[in-house]
Design an enzyme around this catalytic site. Structure first.
Site, PDB file in Angstrom:
ATOM      1  N   ASN A 170       0.807  -1.229   0.000  1.00 47.59           N
ATOM      2  CA  ASN A 170       0.000   0.000   0.000  1.00 47.59           C
ATOM      3  C   ASN A 170       0.838   1.276   0.000  1.00 47.59           C
ATOM      4  OD1 ASN A 170       0.689  -0.473   2.713  1.00 47.59           O
ATOM      5  ND2 ASN A 170      -1.086   0.660   3.452  1.00 47.59           N
ATOM      6  N   ASP A 195       6.867  -6.523  -1.781  1.00 47.22           N
ATOM      7  CA  ASP A 195       5.553  -7.134  -1.939  1.00 47.22           C
ATOM      8  C   ASP A 195       5.384  -7.539  -3.408  1.00 47.22           C
ATOM      9  OD1 ASP A 195       2.685  -7.148  -0.356  1.00 47.22           O
ATOM     10  OD2 ASP A 195       2.486  -7.047  -2.550  1.00 47.22           O
ATOM     11  N   SER A 245      -0.623  -7.058   7.595  1.00 44.39           N
ATOM     12  CA  SER A 245      -1.894  -7.320   8.277  1.00 44.39           C
ATOM     13  C   SER A 245      -1.660  -7.986   9.640  1.00 44.39           C
ATOM     14  CB  SER A 245      -2.761  -8.233   7.407  1.00 44.39           C
ATOM     15  OG  SER A 245      -2.129  -9.484   7.280  1.00 44.39           O
ATOM     16  N   GLU A 266       4.143  -3.677  12.609  1.00 48.76           N
ATOM     17  CA  GLU A 266       3.249  -2.541  12.307  1.00 48.76           C
ATOM     18  C   GLU A 266       2.051  -3.131  11.579  1.00 48.76           C
ATOM     19  OE1 GLU A 266       4.025   0.490  13.261  1.00 48.76           O
ATOM     20  OE2 GLU A 266       6.145   0.304  13.714  1.00 48.76           O
ATOM     21  N   LEU A 267       0.918  -3.223  12.276  1.00 52.60           N
ATOM     22  CA  LEU A 267      -0.183  -4.039  11.752  1.00 52.60           C
ATOM     23  C   LEU A 267      -1.432  -3.214  11.461  1.00 52.60           C
ATOM     24  CD1 LEU A 267       0.441  -7.053  14.181  1.00 52.60           C
ATOM     25  CD2 LEU A 267       1.512  -6.564  11.968  1.00 52.60           C
ATOM     26  N   CYS A 300      -2.907   2.324   6.535  1.00 49.15           N
ATOM     27  CA  CYS A 300      -3.111   1.684   7.839  1.00 49.15           C
ATOM     28  C   CYS A 300      -3.756   2.637   8.841  1.00 49.15           C
ATOM     29  CB  CYS A 300      -1.791   1.150   8.372  1.00 49.15           C
ATOM     30  SG  CYS A 300      -0.524   2.416   8.517  1.00 49.15           S
TER      31      CYS A 300
HETATM   32  P1  NAD Z   1      -0.069  -8.925   4.408  1.00 47.36           P
HETATM   33  O1  NAD Z   1       0.113  -9.229   5.824  1.00 47.36           O
HETATM   34  O2  NAD Z   1      -0.881  -9.821   3.581  1.00 47.36           O
HETATM   35  O3  NAD Z   1       1.341  -8.794   3.654  1.00 47.36           O
HETATM   36  C1  NAD Z   1       2.374  -7.963   4.119  1.00 47.36           C
HETATM   37  C2  NAD Z   1       3.707  -8.501   3.649  1.00 47.36           C
HETATM   38  O4  NAD Z   1       3.949  -9.764   4.271  1.00 47.36           O
HETATM   39  C3  NAD Z   1       3.770  -8.753   2.149  1.00 47.36           C
HETATM   40  O5  NAD Z   1       5.046  -8.383   1.681  1.00 47.36           O
HETATM   41  C4  NAD Z   1       3.576 -10.247   2.056  1.00 47.36           C
HETATM   42  O6  NAD Z   1       4.132 -10.804   0.881  1.00 47.36           O
HETATM   43  C5  NAD Z   1       4.299 -10.727   3.290  1.00 47.36           C
HETATM   44  N1  NAD Z   1       3.903 -12.046   3.802  1.00 47.36           N
HETATM   45  C6  NAD Z   1       2.783 -12.752   3.521  1.00 47.36           C
HETATM   46  N2  NAD Z   1       2.784 -13.897   4.234  1.00 47.36           N
HETATM   47  C7  NAD Z   1       3.906 -13.922   4.979  1.00 47.36           C
HETATM   48  C8  NAD Z   1       4.462 -14.823   5.922  1.00 47.36           C
HETATM   49  N3  NAD Z   1       3.852 -15.963   6.242  1.00 47.36           N
HETATM   50  N4  NAD Z   1       5.645 -14.525   6.503  1.00 47.36           N
HETATM   51  C9  NAD Z   1       6.277 -13.364   6.200  1.00 47.36           C
HETATM   52  N5  NAD Z   1       5.805 -12.457   5.304  1.00 47.36           N
HETATM   53  C10 NAD Z   1       4.631 -12.734   4.705  1.00 47.36           C
HETATM   54  O7  NAD Z   1      -0.640  -7.439   4.370  1.00 47.36           O
HETATM   55  P2  NAD Z   1      -1.290  -6.666   3.145  1.00 47.36           P
HETATM   56  O8  NAD Z   1      -2.698  -7.058   3.021  1.00 47.36           O
HETATM   57  O9  NAD Z   1      -0.424  -6.785   1.958  1.00 47.36           O
HETATM   58  O10 NAD Z   1      -1.189  -5.160   3.675  1.00 47.36           O
HETATM   59  C11 NAD Z   1      -2.255  -4.488   4.200  1.00 47.36           C
HETATM   60  C12 NAD Z   1      -2.258  -4.594   5.704  1.00 47.36           C
HETATM   61  O11 NAD Z   1      -1.099  -3.972   6.229  1.00 47.36           O
HETATM   62  C13 NAD Z   1      -3.425  -3.870   6.335  1.00 47.36           C
HETATM   63  O12 NAD Z   1      -3.923  -4.643   7.398  1.00 47.36           O
HETATM   64  C14 NAD Z   1      -2.802  -2.589   6.865  1.00 47.36           C
HETATM   65  O13 NAD Z   1      -3.511  -1.995   7.936  1.00 47.36           O
HETATM   66  C15 NAD Z   1      -1.456  -3.063   7.274  1.00 47.36           C
HETATM   67  N6  NAD Z   1      -0.505  -1.950   7.315  1.00 47.36           N
HETATM   68  C16 NAD Z   1      -0.028  -1.533   8.525  1.00 47.36           C
HETATM   69  C17 NAD Z   1       0.829  -0.447   8.599  1.00 47.36           C
HETATM   70  C18 NAD Z   1       1.345   0.075   9.909  1.00 47.36           C
HETATM   71  O14 NAD Z   1       2.302   0.864   9.903  1.00 47.36           O
HETATM   72  N7  NAD Z   1       0.778  -0.308  11.039  1.00 47.36           N
HETATM   73  C19 NAD Z   1       1.199   0.203   7.421  1.00 47.36           C
HETATM   74  C20 NAD Z   1       0.687  -0.254   6.219  1.00 47.36           C
HETATM   75  C21 NAD Z   1      -0.160  -1.340   6.170  1.00 47.36           C
END
Ligand code: NAD
Length: 529
Positions: A170, A195, A245, A266-267, A300
């Site tokens: 994102n 990503d 996430s 950071e979720l 997020c």
């Molecule tokens: P996601 O958790 O699906 O993916 C995030 C990253 O993790 C990607 O690069 C993905 O390829 C990787 N990944 C997937 N499975 C994994 C595993 N088993 N082990 C290690 N890495 C793995 O998240 P998303 O849907 O791509 O992103 C959106 C989410 O991120 C939303 O929930 C949003 O709120 C959150 N987010 C949080 C912040 C923050 O600063 N708190 C910032 C941006 C986005």
């Protein structure tokens, strides 16, 4: 609502050619496999493939981490100012060449150009901030020794050797590079997992960092299937900085725990905004629209719940609907759209499902509420709902789209209670003319950041202050002092001018105990800490 479609729809930005692509993909760390096939994302503006990048294997990741580990000591031995020079050159190149990366971000991810530019602003600010403030954040800290006068003790910061950084799609530049900069400045080497939706943006930044003078091996980039590549990164690093996430964050935390390495997580959020009875309703409506629809709601810290005092509910609702209907939704490579596309079919499906579920259970759509196929394949109208109740998926589940729900409250207490519902605690906002009272309310909201009279950007853009979550929104902080110190270990250095601490040669243990008790009593009398 006005809609716009891009003149270049269906066509990648014209300046991207095979030579450029090769200059980026050369940074994919796939030494072992040579690329296990390729990975190609889908561009949101036209649902057509972007460009293929090599796909790495877990063996490539292990090799990349070993290479980074071997390169790290020389990097860490440099003076901080030498590392800072690289980051400041990166800053200058980024500002100069921003149009390239803004095009790439829009093409890979689909957001409006203004929000892509904000990523440049954020990363530039981070590079400058840590290059300048890093020495203060990482400075040795003198503390009192065990025996005042004859011992000297300090805490110093030792860089982690290899830091893993996993980021989502994102904010491919801000979240892809914003943590890399302080990690490198701290003296660590980095392995970043791009990503799969947005690898080109990260590889562009990697190539730019090389132009800025970063030694070849201290920043490795891997591109591959999300889970397998991400888990291989965790398995080979000394610290993991994860953004994504909450469900994936739990998996990452468990894997990091198994290896006993530190992690910052950071979720996701479900961020509330409170409109008090005394709020300037025009500002509150504008702030809500900006914070709810920024990045097409895929941010997020964006606002998904608005809790409004019942005395001003009707007036606020009218103002917010007007603001929402004034949004220009479009897919253009210029600054004329306020809201872009969602990033993927999966995002469109999730947002549509949340709205459909809410409506089927009795929620009312005040405006929007549906996809905009006339704008683009994944475009969705900025949406305001009311009448949302607990049994609806979007009540406390993160929608991550341009959808906001209104709730009524009859007091500040009730507003805080609603804001604190659920497990997430990332960001929140309070609109009120009385900043002192809003401050008191903010302290009662369980969120890592609370903005007063701004929806979301104020805290996130204040790089000197920590940014992170409470509850299920995560652990640890980026930005500020914690944002760089997490990439180091604290080491205590204790020196004695009288040899080993204990009874002197010829001194009895009883005498030494007496001396120790005397010191305790004297220091107590002096009121020493
Ligand atoms: P996601 O958790 O699906 O993916 C995030 C990253 O993790 C990607 O690069 C993905 O390829 C990787 N990944 C997937 N499975 C994994 C595993 N088993 N082990 C290690 N890495 C793995 O998240 P998303 O849907 O791509 O992103 C959106 C989410 O991120 C939303 O929930 C949003 O709120 C959150 N987010 C949080 C912040 C923050 O600063 N708190 C910032 C941006 C986005």
């Amino acid at each position: 609502m006005t809609t716009k479609t891009t003149e270049v729809q269906g066509v990648r930005p014209g300046w991207i050619d095979d030579v450029r692509l090769a200059s980026w993909t050369r940074w994919v760390a796939c030494v072992v496999s040579g690329g296990d096939g390729t990975l190609t994302a889908t561009a949101p503006y036209d649902a057509q493939p972007t460009l293929p990048v090599p796909s790495v294997t877990p063996a490539d990741v292990a090799e990349a981490a070993a290479t980074a580990r071997a390169a790290q000591p020389d990097w860490a031995t440099l003076a901080f100012s030498d590392r800072a020079e690289v980051m400041l050159r990166f800053h200058d190149l980024l500002v100069e060449r921003q149009d390239e990366v803004i095009d790439l971000i829009q093409w890979e991810m689909g957001k409006a150009r203004f929000h892509a530019w904000q990523e440049v602003l954020q990363v530039g600010t981070i590079a400058r901030h840590y290059a300048r403030r890093g020495p203060t954040y990482l400075a040795d800290k003198r503390v009192r020794g065990a025996i005042p006068g004859v011992t000297s003790v300090k805490e110093v910061r030792v860089p982690k050797q290899v830091v893993g950084i996993i980021s989502p799609w994102n904010y491919p530049l801000y979240l892809g590079v914003g943590d890399v900069v302080p990690a490198l400045l701290a003296g660590a080497a980095v392995i970043s997992k791009a990503d799969p939706q947005t690898p080109l943006t990260l590889l562009w930044a990697r190539a730019l960092m090389a132009e800025a003078g970063l030694p070849e091996h201290v920043w490795q980039v891997v591109t591959g299937p999300g889970a397998a590549t991400g888990e291989a990164v965790i398995d080979n690093v000394d610290y993991i900085a994860f953004t994504g996430s909450t469900p994936t964050g739990r998996i990452v935390a468990q894997r990091a725990a198994g290896r006993l390495i530190g992690a910052s997580l950071e979720l996701g959020g479900k961020n509330p905004l409170i409109v008090r009875r005394d709020a300037d309703l025009g500002q509150a409506a504008r702030g809500t629209a900006m914070a709810a629809f920024a990045n097409t709601g895929q941010m997020c810290v964006h606002i998904e719940r608005v809790v409004v005092h019942e005395d001003v509910y009707d007036a606020f609702r009218q103002a917010l609907v007007a603001e929402t209907e004034g949004q220009v939704v479009g897919q253009v490579f210029d600054y004329s759209a306020d809201v872009g596309s969602l990033a993927s079919q999966a995002q469109l499906d999730k947002v549509t499902a949340h709205v459909t579920d809410a409506v089927s259970k009795g929620a009312t759509v005040l405006t929007g509420g549906e996809p905009l196929p006339e704008v683009g394949p994944y475009a969705f109208a900025p949406t305001v709902l009311e009448g949302v109740t607990d049994e609806m998926d979007l009540c406390l589940g993160e929608t991550f789209g341009p959808v906001v729900a209104l709730y009524r409250a009859d007091s500040d207490e009730e507003a805080v209670r609603i804001a604190n519902q659920g497990e997430a605690g990332l960001s929140a906002s309070v609109f009120s003319k009385n900043v002192r009272e809003a401050d008191m309310i903010a302290r009662r909201i369980r969120a890592g950041a609370v903005n007063i009279n701004d929806g979301a950007a104020l805290a996130a853009g204040s790089i000197e202050a920590g940014m992170g979550g409470m509850g299920s929104s995560g652990l640890g902080r980026r930005h500020g002092a914690d944002g760089i110190r997490r990439f180091t270990d604290a080491q205590t250095l204790a020196a004695s001018r009288m040899g080993p601490i204990g009874p002197f040669t010829g001194q009895t243990v009883e005498k030494f105990v007496q001396l120790g008790n005397g010191q305790l009593k004297a220091l107590r009398k002096l009121g020493a800490r």
